[in-house]
Enzyme design. Structure first.
Site, PDB file in Angstrom:
ATOM      1  N   GLY A  34      -1.274 -39.803  21.801  1.00 57.45           N
ATOM      2  CA  GLY A  34       0.166 -39.787  21.559  1.00 57.45           C
ATOM      3  C   GLY A  34       0.571 -40.354  20.219  1.00 57.45           C
ATOM      4  O   GLY A  34       1.756 -40.504  19.930  1.00 57.45           O
ATOM      5  N   CYS A  35      -0.385 -40.653  19.384  1.00 64.69           N
ATOM      6  CA  CYS A  35      -0.132 -41.297  18.096  1.00 64.69           C
ATOM      7  C   CYS A  35       0.201 -40.249  17.028  1.00 64.69           C
ATOM      8  O   CYS A  35      -0.293 -39.120  17.073  1.00 64.69           O
ATOM      9  CB  CYS A  35      -1.390 -42.075  17.684  1.00 64.69           C
ATOM     10  SG  CYS A  35      -1.272 -42.897  16.081  1.00 64.69           S
ATOM     11  N   GLY A  36       0.986 -40.645  16.057  1.00 65.63           N
ATOM     12  CA  GLY A  36       1.295 -39.773  14.929  1.00 65.63           C
ATOM     13  C   GLY A  36       0.073 -39.396  14.110  1.00 65.63           C
ATOM     14  O   GLY A  36       0.086 -38.409  13.373  1.00 65.63           O
ATOM     15  N   ALA A  38      -2.740 -38.559  15.557  1.00 63.03           N
ATOM     16  CA  ALA A  38      -3.573 -37.730  16.437  1.00 63.03           C
ATOM     17  C   ALA A  38      -4.066 -36.437  15.778  1.00 63.03           C
ATOM     18  O   ALA A  38      -5.152 -35.971  16.113  1.00 63.03           O
ATOM     19  CB  ALA A  38      -2.845 -37.429  17.747  1.00 63.03           C
TER      20      ALA A  38
END
Length: 164
Positions: A34-36, A38
């Site tokens: 869910g990280c930017g 990713a």
């Protein structure tokens, strides 16, 4: 204790050490779907695919310590990595990378390769640690370091063979 003695749990729940990676160059990464950052999964997979036959492996360790960006179960993480990012490199069970409950692997990595201003703590997802064929932690890369920027370092380490 050698890096190869550390017990880790695969994404499917089996306990093992890193012994199977002895003699390989490893890029160990704390990940979060869910990280930017990713989209880096794609670059990590490309590195893995391009160099796995030369003795290289990317090892992904999901972590939800930064903004709860990996809230799912191990099974959900594995499915998301495969379906959304095409990940086939080894993934391991979710862990903590900082604090008193930090996994022993990340305690070793952060002790051997400090961050900015000598900091041990990991600042965010997708911090990467490059380990040579002999298990030495060679370099630490931050979240903003793209996998393509690491490729030259990987190639350099792959050029050196371990004396048998």
């Amino acid at each position: 204790m050698s890096i190869y003695d550390i017990v880790v749990k695969t994404i499917t729940g089996e306990e093992q050490t890193l012994e199977p990676y002895k003699g390989k160059v490893m890029l160990i990464v704390n990940t979060a779907t869910g990280c930017g950052f990713a989209p880096q999964f794609g670059g990590l997979q490309k590195l893995h695919d391009d160099y796995k036959d030369q003795g290289f492996a990317v090892l992904g360790f999901p972590c939800s310590q930064f903004g709860n960006q990996e809230p799912g179960t191990d099974s959900e993480v594995a499915q998301s990595c495969q379906l959304n990012f095409g990940v086939s490199f080894p993934l391991f069970s979710k862990i903590n990378v900082n604090g008193k409950d930090a996994h022993p692997l990340f305690k070793l990595l952060t002790n051997e390769a400090r961050g900015v201003l000598g900091s041990k703590s990991i600042k965010w997802n997708f911090t990467k640690f490059l380990v040579d064929r002999e298990g030495n932690v060679v370099k630490r890369f931050g979240s903003t370091d793209e996998p393509a920027q690491i490729e030259s370092h990987v190639k350099e380490l792959l050029a050196y063979k371990v004396n048998a």
